[in-house]
Design an enzyme around this catalytic site. Sequence first.
Site, PDB file in Angstrom:
ATOM      1  N   LYS A  28       0.862   4.031  -2.963  1.00  0.00           N
ATOM      2  CA  LYS A  28       0.576   5.435  -2.685  1.00  0.00           C
ATOM      3  C   LYS A  28       1.798   6.313  -2.961  1.00  0.00           C
ATOM      4  O   LYS A  28       1.663   7.475  -3.344  1.00  0.00           O
ATOM      5  CB  LYS A  28       0.108   5.605  -1.241  1.00  0.00           C
ATOM      6  N   TYR A  45       0.842  -1.200   0.000  1.00  0.00           N
ATOM      7  CA  TYR A  45       0.000   0.000   0.000  1.00  0.00           C
ATOM      8  C   TYR A  45       0.877   1.250   0.000  1.00  0.00           C
ATOM      9  O   TYR A  45       0.626   2.202  -0.760  1.00  0.00           O
ATOM     10  CB  TYR A  45      -0.905  -0.031   1.229  1.00  0.00           C
TER      11      TYR A  45
END
Length: 248
Positions: A156, A152
Amino acid sequence: MTRLDDKIAVVTGAGRGIGRAIAEKLAAEAATVVVSDVDEASAVATAHAIGGKAVGLRADVASTESVEALVGDVRSRFGRIDVLVNNAGWDKAEPFLDSRESDWERIIAINLVGTLNTTKAVLPLMVEQGSGSVVNLGSDAARVGSSGEAVYSAAKGGVVSFTKTIAREMARHRITVNCVCPGPTDTELFASIGGDDPKLRESLTKAIPFRRLGDPQDLANTVAFFASDEAGYITGQTVSVSGGLTMS
């Protein structure tokens, strides 16, 4: 006069959580909001709650075909898109060595590829118009790392870098592109990755200078500013909304 009068705004992942708060805030600033979510029922329910000209439409940001259908529908209804908020996201928290490739693919598909898909579909309209605002939702995990969120964080991080590059490419078209990075925020997604653990909540709260978790409205306020003409000379920027947990 409100800040987003006559603007058409598309918000992805807006059926609940931060996305819903963003959709509600943009509508309160007089934008016509397209509430997009992979869960059509939640998109329609949010649009109904907002009222006015808001519409709820299903779209899977990980699917190019689905995104293109969404943008085509919005263009046929309203003729333009002035604001795009790439909010749709998903995560599964676990140590990297315990993670599975299938989960990597889903995390990257929704968080990073989804942002690429939607931006690619919307930018030609904004270029044609000679104006527009794109606001991407990153994460403080991208800026400082976050244990249990390796993939993640990587996805991002890609969103943050993508934001800067597209801001450079789109500046000559008077299109602003900025990134808002939430810190720990009290949402269903946060609860699903361990945020419902009282000990974790307490430790995070103690670590945040403001001594509270973020509220979706905190993010919505920042996004609304970037979407407005007040931010017309700001582009390529990444801002943490984290109560001081991340400072740079």
